[in-house]
Design a protein around this motif. Structure first.
Motif, PDB file in Angstrom:
ATOM      1  N   SER A 230     -11.567  -7.965  -0.416  1.00  0.00           N
ATOM      2  CA  SER A 230     -10.155  -7.745  -0.742  1.00  0.00           C
ATOM      3  C   SER A 230      -9.959  -6.509  -1.612  1.00  0.00           C
ATOM      4  N   ASN A 231     -10.892  -6.202  -2.496  1.00  0.00           N
ATOM      5  CA  ASN A 231     -10.759  -5.009  -3.347  1.00  0.00           C
ATOM      6  C   ASN A 231     -10.839  -3.728  -2.518  1.00  0.00           C
ATOM      7  N   ASP A 232     -11.724  -3.727  -1.523  1.00  0.00           N
ATOM      8  CA  ASP A 232     -11.815  -2.560  -0.642  1.00  0.00           C
ATOM      9  C   ASP A 232     -10.502  -2.351   0.110  1.00  0.00           C
ATOM     10  N   LEU A 233      -9.936  -3.449   0.619  1.00  0.00           N
ATOM     11  CA  LEU A 233      -8.685  -3.338   1.359  1.00  0.00           C
ATOM     12  C   LEU A 233      -7.550  -2.903   0.438  1.00  0.00           C
ATOM     13  N   ARG A 234      -7.532  -3.413  -0.773  1.00  0.00           N
ATOM     14  CA  ARG A 234      -6.498  -3.002  -1.730  1.00  0.00           C
ATOM     15  C   ARG A 234      -6.581  -1.492  -1.987  1.00  0.00           C
TER      16      ARG A 234
ATOM     17  N   GLU B 122      -0.764  -9.830  -3.739  1.00  0.00           N
ATOM     18  CA  GLU B 122      -2.020 -10.548  -3.515  1.00  0.00           C
ATOM     19  C   GLU B 122      -2.660 -10.062  -2.223  1.00  0.00           C
ATOM     20  N   VAL B 123      -3.975  -9.921  -2.251  1.00  0.00           N
ATOM     21  CA  VAL B 123      -4.741  -9.566  -1.057  1.00  0.00           C
ATOM     22  C   VAL B 123      -5.915 -10.525  -0.956  1.00  0.00           C
ATOM     23  N   ALA B 124      -6.016 -11.185   0.201  1.00  0.00           N
ATOM     24  CA  ALA B 124      -7.139 -12.094   0.430  1.00  0.00           C
ATOM     25  C   ALA B 124      -7.578 -11.958   1.883  1.00  0.00           C
ATOM     26  N   ILE B 125      -8.872 -11.959   2.099  1.00  0.00           N
ATOM     27  CA  ILE B 125      -9.411 -11.861   3.452  1.00  0.00           C
ATOM     28  C   ILE B 125     -10.111 -13.175   3.792  1.00  0.00           C
TER      29      ILE B 125
ATOM     30  N   HIS C  81      -4.653 -11.585   4.420  1.00  0.00           N
ATOM     31  CA  HIS C  81      -3.416 -12.212   3.958  1.00  0.00           C
ATOM     32  C   HIS C  81      -2.892 -11.391   2.774  1.00  0.00           C
ATOM     33  N   ILE C  82      -1.735 -10.771   2.959  1.00  0.00           N
ATOM     34  CA  ILE C  82      -1.199  -9.849   1.945  1.00  0.00           C
ATOM     35  C   ILE C  82       0.217 -10.284   1.591  1.00  0.00           C
ATOM     36  N   ASP C  83       0.444 -10.484   0.308  1.00  0.00           N
ATOM     37  CA  ASP C  83       1.783 -10.818  -0.184  1.00  0.00           C
ATOM     38  C   ASP C  83       2.391  -9.568  -0.788  1.00  0.00           C
ATOM     39  N   LEU C  84       3.553  -9.184  -0.273  1.00  0.00           N
ATOM     40  CA  LEU C  84       4.238  -7.973  -0.706  1.00  0.00           C
ATOM     41  C   LEU C  84       5.472  -8.329  -1.517  1.00  0.00           C
ATOM     42  N   SER C  85       5.674  -7.633  -2.615  1.00  0.00           N
ATOM     43  CA  SER C  85       6.875  -7.828  -3.423  1.00  0.00           C
ATOM     44  C   SER C  85       7.931  -6.848  -2.941  1.00  0.00           C
ATOM     45  N   LEU C  86       8.632  -7.246  -1.875  1.00  0.00           N
ATOM     46  CA  LEU C  86       9.694  -6.417  -1.310  1.00  0.00           C
ATOM     47  C   LEU C  86      11.038  -6.895  -1.840  1.00  0.00           C
ATOM     48  N   GLY C  87      12.026  -6.023  -1.759  1.00  0.00           N
ATOM     49  CA  GLY C  87      13.283  -6.322  -2.429  1.00  0.00           C
ATOM     50  C   GLY C  87      14.401  -6.822  -1.556  1.00  0.00           C
TER      51      GLY C  87
ATOM     52  N   GLU D 226      -6.617  -0.632  11.035  1.00  0.00           N
ATOM     53  CA  GLU D 226      -7.680   0.371  10.993  1.00  0.00           C
ATOM     54  C   GLU D 226      -8.937  -0.177  10.325  1.00  0.00           C
ATOM     55  N   ALA D 227      -8.778  -1.234   9.534  1.00  0.00           N
ATOM     56  CA  ALA D 227      -9.937  -1.895   8.915  1.00  0.00           C
ATOM     57  C   ALA D 227     -10.486  -3.005   9.810  1.00  0.00           C
ATOM     58  N   ASN D 228     -10.002  -3.042  11.070  1.00  0.00           N
ATOM     59  CA  ASN D 228     -10.459  -4.036  12.053  1.00  0.00           C
ATOM     60  C   ASN D 228     -10.172  -5.471  11.598  1.00  0.00           C
ATOM     61  N   LEU D 229      -9.018  -5.648  10.978  1.00  0.00           N
ATOM     62  CA  LEU D 229      -8.575  -6.960  10.538  1.00  0.00           C
ATOM     63  C   LEU D 229      -7.198  -7.255  11.128  1.00  0.00           C
ATOM     64  N   ASP D 230      -6.888  -8.539  11.231  1.00  0.00           N
ATOM     65  CA  ASP D 230      -5.536  -8.953  11.606  1.00  0.00           C
ATOM     66  C   ASP D 230      -4.696  -9.089  10.338  1.00  0.00           C
ATOM     67  N   ALA D 231      -3.432  -8.742  10.436  1.00  0.00           N
ATOM     68  CA  ALA D 231      -2.557  -8.769   9.261  1.00  0.00           C
ATOM     69  C   ALA D 231      -1.674 -10.014   9.266  1.00  0.00           C
ATOM     70  N   SER D 232      -1.658 -10.707   8.142  1.00  0.00           N
ATOM     71  CA  SER D 232      -0.729 -11.816   7.908  1.00  0.00           C
ATOM     72  C   SER D 232       0.037 -11.492   6.637  1.00  0.00           C
ATOM     73  N   LEU D 233       1.296 -11.060   6.811  1.00  0.00           N
ATOM     74  CA  LEU D 233       2.072 -10.573   5.678  1.00  0.00           C
ATOM     75  C   LEU D 233       3.117 -11.597   5.262  1.00  0.00           C
ATOM     76  N   THR D 234       3.283 -11.745   3.962  1.00  0.00           N
ATOM     77  CA  THR D 234       4.397 -12.502   3.398  1.00  0.00           C
ATOM     78  C   THR D 234       5.104 -11.592   2.405  1.00  0.00           C
ATOM     79  N   ALA D 235       6.370 -11.870   2.176  1.00  0.00           N
ATOM     80  CA  ALA D 235       7.155 -11.053   1.245  1.00  0.00           C
ATOM     81  C   ALA D 235       7.802 -11.964   0.217  1.00  0.00           C
TER      82      ALA D 235
END
Length: 356
Positions: free
Chosen positions: A3-7, A30-33, A39-45, A65-74
């Motif tokens: 997760s730190n690399d992805l961040r 938050e970033v978790a693999i 799994h990325i939680d974004l603080s969007l407005g 590009e990191a060969n991962l699937d994205a699961s986003l929450t806001a």
């Protein structure tokens, strides 16, 4: 990759409006693999803000590009006190004007319908007690229903074009004048704040009466208003009054999202020539003078009136004027998002500044 690399990779994405990348400014929470999914939680407005949708798309690109699937929450941040008043409502936008007759209610109805058309859950609170026009503009002629919820009577607002509506116009007779003193109007609105069951909204649009009287103070004192949208026509008699109303918002610590110049240019349908019936540039000059965002001009188009009378907001239609209204809706959502991201960035950056 952890997760730190992805961040660290996400630091390559800049916020287009703020001075910093989305990690530094606090958008990435938050970033978790887990296995092959990030799994990325974004603080969007703001839900369905075009700018924030582009930020989310960039996050998906980097994750891919990191060969991962994205699961986003806001996870947006709400104004203090919002959980106590209007629970379940994320963003509250007050649409105001310094004087009547500038098309404030038309802008409010089209803003609500346009946000709904973008996929948001939207309500319109017609607080213009002495000129409640929203039911006609949204094509709603039914009265609200009342249901028992948790042992209390709750008002269930009628809905059309994906917009839930509460209006004094739905509570009084069709031809009955609203003759209320300030205290009675204050009490009625305060009761409505508590009694309407909005059932979870991304946006609640407040159509305020013109000016800076009791109703405006009631709303600003009792509701967690995220920001105000100010509508004016170009001529000085409108912009002078609008400037005074904008200063009133400052007394209640309510940010102004921007200025809209309505009824700027009339294009003759017969000859095609353009006429600035009420002048041009007054709203833009006011925004520059007050150092507030200028959200653009809306034309003086007879079709706006026709569609409003028919209960079909023009923002849902076709043609150049409809596109202009849709562009305005996107800019308003963008400014809500920017306002809240900026507040988030200040909260994130402040500890570093203090330690320095």
């Amino acid at each position: 990759m952890d997760s730190n690399d992805l961040r660290d990779r996400l630091r390559s994405i800049d916020d287009p409006d703020l001075d910093g990348d989305i990690v530094t400014t606090g958008i990435v929470r938050e970033v978790a693999i887990v296995d092959t999914t990030a799994h990325i939680d974004l603080s969007l407005g703001a839900v369905h803000s075009p700018t924030e949708q582009r930020i989310a798309d960039e996050v998906r690109r980097v994750v891919g590009e990191a060969n991962l699937d994205a699961s986003l929450t806001a996870t947006p941040e709400r104004k203090a006190g919002a959980t106590d008043v209007l629970p379940g409502v994320d963003v509250v936008i007050a649409v105001a004007s310094g004087k009547g007759g500038v098309g404030k209610s038309t802008v409010a109805a089209n803003l609500a319908a346009g946000l709904s058309d973008r996929g948001a859950k939207v309500g319109l609170f017609d607080a213009d007690v002495y000129g409640p026009n929203a039911p006609r503009m949204l094509g709603i002629d039914s009265t609200p229903e009342v249901e028992q919820r948790d042992g209390e009577d709750r008002i269930i607002p009628p809905e059309n074009h994906g917009v839930k509506l509460t209006s004094v116009g739905s509570l009084v007779g069709e031809n009955e004048p609203v003759i209320w003193r300030g205290a009675m109007a204050h009490g009625t609105l305060t009761d409505l704040f508590d009694d309407v069951a909005w059932d979870g909204l991304d946006y609640l649009i407040l159509d305020l009466p013109p000016g800076t009287g009791d109703i405006q103070m009631t709303v600003l004192q009792n509701l967690p208003v995220t920001g105000a949208l100010v509508v004016t026509t170009p001529q000085s008699v409108a912009t002078d009054d609008t400037g005074r109303s904008m200063r009133a918002f400052g007394k209640f610590d309510t940010p102004v999202l921007g200025v809209v110049e309505n009824m700027r240019t009339f294009v003759c349908p017969d000859c095609g020539s353009a006429h600035d019936v009420f002048g041009a540039g007054g709203g833009e000059a006011l925004a520059e003078e007050t150092e507030l965002p200028y959200l653009g001009a809306l034309p003086l188009d007879p079709q706006v009136r026709v569609d409003g009378d028919d209960g079909k907001p023009i923002v849902l239609g076709e043609g150049e004027t409809a596109a202009t209204f849709r562009d305005l809706v996107g800019r308003v959502a963008d400014n809500v998002g920017l306002l809240r991201r900026h507040r988030r960035m200040k909260n994130v950056m402040q500890p570093d500044e203090v330690s320095a």
